[in-house]
Design an enzyme around this catalytic site. Structure first.
Site, PDB file in Angstrom:
ATOM      1  N   SER A   1     -25.374  22.511 -15.731  1.00 25.97           N
ATOM      2  CA  SER A   1     -25.135  23.952 -15.871  1.00 25.97           C
ATOM      3  C   SER A   1     -23.719  24.233 -16.351  1.00 25.97           C
ATOM      4  CB  SER A   1     -25.340  24.597 -14.497  1.00 25.97           C
ATOM      5  OG  SER A   1     -24.859  25.909 -14.491  1.00 25.97           O
TER       6      SER A   1
ATOM      7  N   TYR B   1     -24.314  25.359  -4.938  1.00 19.62           N
ATOM      8  CA  TYR B   1     -25.234  25.062  -6.051  1.00 19.62           C
ATOM      9  C   TYR B   1     -24.469  24.388  -7.191  1.00 19.62           C
ATOM     10  CZ  TYR B   1     -27.667  25.688 -10.408  1.00 19.62           C
ATOM     11  OH  TYR B   1     -28.215  25.450 -11.641  1.00 19.62           O
TER      12      TYR B   1
ATOM     13  N   LYS C   1     -24.459  20.290  -9.032  1.00 13.74           N
ATOM     14  CA  LYS C   1     -24.536  19.892 -10.452  1.00 13.74           C
ATOM     15  C   LYS C   1     -23.369  18.961 -10.800  1.00 13.74           C
ATOM     16  CE  LYS C   1     -28.246  22.170 -11.372  1.00 13.74           C
ATOM     17  NZ  LYS C   1     -29.497  21.450 -11.559  1.00 13.74           N
TER      18      LYS C   1
HETATM   19  P1  NAD Z   1     -37.014  27.170 -11.313  1.00 16.72           P
HETATM   20  O1  NAD Z   1     -36.712  27.422  -9.886  1.00 16.72           O
HETATM   21  O2  NAD Z   1     -37.861  28.152 -12.037  1.00 16.72           O
HETATM   22  O3  NAD Z   1     -37.684  25.725 -11.489  1.00 16.72           O
HETATM   23  C1  NAD Z   1     -37.354  24.639 -10.655  1.00 16.72           C
HETATM   24  C2  NAD Z   1     -38.672  24.039 -10.171  1.00 16.72           C
HETATM   25  O4  NAD Z   1     -38.368  22.932  -9.329  1.00 16.72           O
HETATM   26  C3  NAD Z   1     -39.511  25.006  -9.362  1.00 16.72           C
HETATM   27  O5  NAD Z   1     -40.825  25.059  -9.887  1.00 16.72           O
HETATM   28  C4  NAD Z   1     -39.514  24.415  -7.942  1.00 16.72           C
HETATM   29  O6  NAD Z   1     -40.733  24.651  -7.281  1.00 16.72           O
HETATM   30  C5  NAD Z   1     -39.267  22.948  -8.222  1.00 16.72           C
HETATM   31  N1  NAD Z   1     -38.592  22.216  -7.151  1.00 16.72           N
HETATM   32  C6  NAD Z   1     -37.477  22.555  -6.455  1.00 16.72           C
HETATM   33  N2  NAD Z   1     -37.160  21.581  -5.571  1.00 16.72           N
HETATM   34  C7  NAD Z   1     -38.093  20.600  -5.714  1.00 16.72           C
HETATM   35  C8  NAD Z   1     -38.303  19.355  -5.089  1.00 16.72           C
HETATM   36  N3  NAD Z   1     -37.500  18.916  -4.124  1.00 16.72           N
HETATM   37  N4  NAD Z   1     -39.357  18.604  -5.482  1.00 16.72           N
HETATM   38  C9  NAD Z   1     -40.190  19.030  -6.454  1.00 16.72           C
HETATM   39  N5  NAD Z   1     -40.042  20.227  -7.071  1.00 16.72           N
HETATM   40  C10 NAD Z   1     -39.012  20.996  -6.711  1.00 16.72           C
HETATM   41  O7  NAD Z   1     -35.615  26.970 -12.069  1.00 16.72           O
HETATM   42  P2  NAD Z   1     -35.288  26.912 -13.618  1.00 16.72           P
HETATM   43  O8  NAD Z   1     -34.558  28.147 -13.981  1.00 16.72           O
HETATM   44  O9  NAD Z   1     -36.488  26.533 -14.376  1.00 16.72           O
HETATM   45  O10 NAD Z   1     -34.226  25.751 -13.601  1.00 16.72           O
HETATM   46  C11 NAD Z   1     -34.588  24.403 -13.855  1.00 16.72           C
HETATM   47  C12 NAD Z   1     -33.365  23.522 -13.690  1.00 16.72           C
HETATM   48  O11 NAD Z   1     -32.344  23.973 -14.577  1.00 16.72           O
HETATM   49  C13 NAD Z   1     -32.756  23.563 -12.293  1.00 16.72           C
HETATM   50  O12 NAD Z   1     -32.279  22.286 -11.971  1.00 16.72           O
HETATM   51  C14 NAD Z   1     -31.594  24.529 -12.447  1.00 16.72           C
HETATM   52  O13 NAD Z   1     -30.576  24.274 -11.523  1.00 16.72           O
HETATM   53  C15 NAD Z   1     -31.148  24.219 -13.858  1.00 16.72           C
HETATM   54  N6  NAD Z   1     -30.437  25.333 -14.492  1.00 16.72           N
HETATM   55  C16 NAD Z   1     -31.026  26.578 -14.539  1.00 16.72           C
HETATM   56  C17 NAD Z   1     -30.340  27.634 -15.123  1.00 16.72           C
HETATM   57  C18 NAD Z   1     -30.923  29.013 -15.146  1.00 16.72           C
HETATM   58  O14 NAD Z   1     -30.168  29.968 -15.354  1.00 16.72           O
HETATM   59  N7  NAD Z   1     -32.231  29.194 -14.972  1.00 16.72           N
HETATM   60  C19 NAD Z   1     -29.069  27.411 -15.681  1.00 16.72           C
HETATM   61  C20 NAD Z   1     -28.510  26.137 -15.615  1.00 16.72           C
HETATM   62  C21 NAD Z   1     -29.219  25.101 -15.017  1.00 16.72           C
HETATM   63  C1  WQD Z   2     -25.065  37.379 -15.837  1.00 20.18           C
HETATM   64  C2  WQD Z   2     -24.156  38.595 -15.904  1.00 20.18           C
HETATM   65  C3  WQD Z   2     -23.391  39.359 -13.761  1.00 20.18           C
HETATM   66  C4  WQD Z   2     -27.212  40.682 -12.183  1.00 20.18           C
HETATM   67  C5  WQD Z   2     -25.855  32.115 -13.114  1.00 20.18           C
HETATM   68  C6  WQD Z   2     -25.345  30.894 -12.425  1.00 20.18           C
HETATM   69  C7  WQD Z   2     -25.196  29.774 -13.384  1.00 20.18           C
HETATM   70  C8  WQD Z   2     -26.506  29.553 -14.159  1.00 20.18           C
HETATM   71  C9  WQD Z   2     -27.006  30.813 -14.771  1.00 20.18           C
HETATM   72  C10 WQD Z   2     -27.841  27.995 -12.992  1.00 20.18           C
HETATM   73  C11 WQD Z   2     -22.967  38.510 -14.951  1.00 20.18           C
HETATM   74  C12 WQD Z   2     -24.258  40.395 -14.430  1.00 20.18           C
HETATM   75  C13 WQD Z   2     -26.231  40.160 -13.003  1.00 20.18           C
HETATM   76  C14 WQD Z   2     -27.195  42.076 -11.886  1.00 20.18           C
HETATM   77  C15 WQD Z   2     -25.259  42.315 -13.279  1.00 20.18           C
HETATM   78  N1  WQD Z   2     -27.572  29.162 -13.297  1.00 20.18           N
HETATM   79  N2  WQD Z   2     -25.282  40.974 -13.543  1.00 20.18           N
HETATM   80  N3  WQD Z   2     -26.222  42.838 -12.465  1.00 20.18           N
HETATM   81  O1  WQD Z   2     -23.851  34.474 -13.025  1.00 20.18           O
HETATM   82  O2  WQD Z   2     -23.669  34.078 -15.526  1.00 20.18           O
HETATM   83  O3  WQD Z   2     -24.910  32.504 -14.119  1.00 20.18           O
HETATM   84  O4  WQD Z   2     -27.099  31.819 -13.761  1.00 20.18           O
HETATM   85  O5  WQD Z   2     -27.222  27.008 -13.224  1.00 20.18           O
HETATM   86  O6  WQD Z   2     -24.854  28.658 -12.655  1.00 20.18           O
HETATM   87  O7  WQD Z   2     -24.091  31.193 -11.835  1.00 20.18           O
HETATM   88  O8  WQD Z   2     -25.892  34.693 -14.539  1.00 20.18           O
HETATM   89  O9  WQD Z   2     -27.750  36.284 -14.739  1.00 20.18           O
HETATM   90  O10 WQD Z   2     -26.542  36.100 -12.535  1.00 20.18           O
HETATM   91  O11 WQD Z   2     -25.369  37.136 -14.468  1.00 20.18           O
HETATM   92  O12 WQD Z   2     -24.382  43.055 -13.761  1.00 20.18           O
HETATM   93  O13 WQD Z   2     -28.023  42.581 -11.138  1.00 20.18           O
HETATM   94  O14 WQD Z   2     -24.922  39.733 -15.475  1.00 20.18           O
HETATM   95  O15 WQD Z   2     -22.312  39.960 -13.096  1.00 20.18           O
HETATM   96  O16 WQD Z   2     -21.888  39.097 -15.574  1.00 20.18           O
HETATM   97  P1  WQD Z   2     -24.450  33.991 -14.262  1.00 20.18           P
HETATM   98  P2  WQD Z   2     -26.473  36.058 -14.004  1.00 20.18           P
END
Ligand code: NAD
Ligand code: WQD
Length: 337
Positions: free
Chosen positions: A124, A149, A153
Site C-alpha cells: 500500500s 494496518y 504492510k
Molecule cells: P477486501 O477486504 O475487499 O478483500 C480482502 C479479502 O480477504 C476479503 O474477501 C476477506 O474476506 C479476505 N480475507 C481476510 N482475511 C483473510 C484470511 N485470514 N484468510 C482468508 N481470507 C481472508 O479488500 P481489498 O480492498 O480487495 O484489498 C485487497 C488487498 O489489497 C488487501 O491486502 C489490502 O490491504 C490491500 N490494499 C487495499 C487497498 C484499498 O484501498 N482497497 C489499498 C492498498 C492495499
Molecule cells: C481519501 C480522501 C479523506 C472519507 C486509505 C488507506 C490506505 C489505502 C487506501 C489500504 C482522504 C477523504 C474520506 C470520507 C472524506 N488502503 N474522505 N470523507 O485515507 O487516502 O487511504 O485507503 O491500503 O492505506 O489509508 O483513502 O478513501 O479513506 O480517503 O473526506 O467520508 O477522502 O480524508 O482525503 P486514504 P480514503
C-alpha cells in the site's frame, strides 16, 4: 498450472480473478469470506464464463492450505487476503498483526514446502509515510506508519525481503497500490464494505443511493488547490490488470522488486465528488468537516517504474471510476446482484 488467489472474493481480488480468467489463466481461489460473500464466486463465473475451484479457507489454516497445494498444480500466488480498515486496526492491533502478518507467514511456509516460489503481494501507498510526493519506489521507508494496518504492510514487505535474501529462487513482486476506485464494467463486482464505510467512494456511493444522508469532507484547509486532500485514484480494473503484468514479470525473473500501481496524477476530494455528481447526474449533499487524524495532504506516485518494467499504464479516468461505482451500487441496491 494455476495461480492461487487469496482474498479472491474481495474488492480487488475478485476483479483480478476476472482479468486472469480473461487472459486464459487457471485460478484457484481461497477466501474465508470475513469481508466478502460467496455470491461473488458465482458473479466471477458469470462474467468470465469460466469455472474455477473456490475454498472457504482461512490462510492461517496451514493444514487446509497444504491440502489445496497437494490437490492443485499451483505455480504462483497473488496474496490479497488481509484486513484493511485503518481505523479498526487502531482498536484491534493484535487481530491485524495476527491476520495479516501471521496469515502471510503461514502461507509462505506452505508455499516453501510445496516448492512454489512466485509471490505477488498487495502492499500500500501507506508505507511511504511522511515522504514527499510524488512517491518513488526507491524512497526510504521506515517506521513512519500511522496505524497498525499500515505497519502490517511495512513488516510484510520486510519479511519478504528477508525471505528473498535467504533463498534467491523466490520471485516476489511488492505492489504498492494507491487509491483504488470504481467497479468492474459489468456492474457485478465492486466495493461495498460491511458497516459504515470509512473510504471515500464507498461513502459517496451510499449517499448516492440515499443510504446515508450526506458526505463529510474531512478538511478544506489543506495547502492544495481547493483545500481538500489530493490522492492518486486508480480504477480498480486498471489495478487488477497490473497483477497480470506482475505475474508475467515474476515468471521470468527471480529476486524481489517493488512497483507503485497508481496513475501518477493527483485529484482532490472535491474533484471526485464533483465528477461523481456530473457523470451520474445525481446529488451528493456534503459538508466540510474537521481534518481526519492521520490523513496526509497530498499522496500520488511516480508511476514510471511500473511503466518501464511491467509495461503497465492506466487507461481509465475519474469519469470511468465514478460511472462504474454508481452502476455497481445501483445494482446492489435494486437487488439485481
Ligand atoms: P477486501 O477486504 O475487499 O478483500 C480482502 C479479502 O480477504 C476479503 O474477501 C476477506 O474476506 C479476505 N480475507 C481476510 N482475511 C483473510 C484470511 N485470514 N484468510 C482468508 N481470507 C481472508 O479488500 P481489498 O480492498 O480487495 O484489498 C485487497 C488487498 O489489497 C488487501 O491486502 C489490502 O490491504 C490491500 N490494499 C487495499 C487497498 C484499498 O484501498 N482497497 C489499498 C492498498 C492495499
Ligand atoms: C481519501 C480522501 C479523506 C472519507 C486509505 C488507506 C490506505 C489505502 C487506501 C489500504 C482522504 C477523504 C474520506 C470520507 C472524506 N488502503 N474522505 N470523507 O485515507 O487516502 O487511504 O485507503 O491500503 O492505506 O489509508 O483513502 O478513501 O479513506 O480517503 O473526506 O467520508 O477522502 O480524508 O482525503 P486514504 P480514503
Amino acid at each position: 498450472m494455476s495461480v492461487l488467489i487469496t482474498g479472491g472474493t474481495g474488492y480487488i481480488g475478485s476483479i483480478t480473478c476476472v482479468k486472469l480468467l480473461a487472459a486464459g489463466e487457471n485460478i484457484v481461489v481461497v477466501d474465508n469470506l470475513c469481508n466478502s460473500e460467496y455470491s461473488v464466486v458465482d458473479r466471477i463465473k458469470t462474467i468470465s464464463g469460466k469455472e474455477f475451484p473456490f475454498y472457504k479457507v482461512d490462510v492461517r489454516d496451514k493444514a487446509e492450505l497444504k491440502r489445496i497445494f497437494i490437490k492443485h498444480d499451483i505455480e504462483a500466488c497473488i496474496h490479497f487476503a488481509g484486513l484493511k480498515a485503518v481505523s479498526e486496526s487502531i482498536g484491534v492491533p493484535l487481530e491485524y498483526y495476527d491476520n495479516n502478518i501471521g496469515g502471510t507467514i503461514k502461507l509462505l511456509e506452505v508455499m516453501k514446502e510445496a516448492y512454489v516460489k512466485k509471490f505477488v503481494f498487495s502492499s500500500s501507498a501507506t508505507v511511504y509515510g511522511s515522504n514527499k510526493p510524488p512517491f518513488s519506489e526507491d524512497m526510504p521507508i521506515g517506521m513512519e506508519t500511522t496505524n497498525p494496518y499500515g505497519t502490517t504492510k511495512l513488516f510484510i514487505e520486510k519479511i519478504l525481503r528477508d525471505l528473498s535474501i535467504s533463498d534467491p529462487e523466490w520471485g516476489i513482486a511488492l505492489l504498492r497500490y494507491f487509491n483504488p476506485l470504481g467497479a468492474d464494467e459489468s456492474g457485478l463486482l465492486g466495493d461495498d464494505p460491511n458497516g459504515i464505510p470509512t473510504n471515500l467512494m464507498p461513502y459517496i456511493q451510499r449517499v448516492a443511493v440515499n443510504k446515508l444522508p450526506q458526505l463529510s469532507i474531512f478538511g478544506n484547509d489543506y495547502p492544495t488547490k481547493d483545500g481538500t486532500c489530493i490522492r492518486d485514484y486508480i480504477h480498480v480494473s486498471d489495478l487488477a490488470r497490473g497483477h497480470l503484468n506482475a505475474i508475467e514479470r515474476i515468471r521470468r525473473t527471480s529476486g524481489i522488486d517493488v512497483w507503485n500501481l497508481g496513475t501518477g496524477i493527483g485529484y482532490s476530494v472535491l474533484d471526485i465528488v464533483n465528477t461523481f455528481i456530473e457523470v451520474n447526474n445525481v446529488d451528493i449533499p456534503y459538508v466540510f468537516a474537521p481534518r481526519r487524524d492521520g490523513d496526509v495532504a497530498v499522496s500520488y506516485c511516480n508511476s514510471s517504474k511500473a511503466e518501464r518494467d511491467l509495461h503497465f499504464k492506466t487507461e481509465k479516468t475519474p469519469d470511468d471510476m465514478c460511472r462504474d461505482s454508481f452502476r455497481f451500487i445501483k445494482n446492489l441496491k435494486s437487488g439485481d446482484i
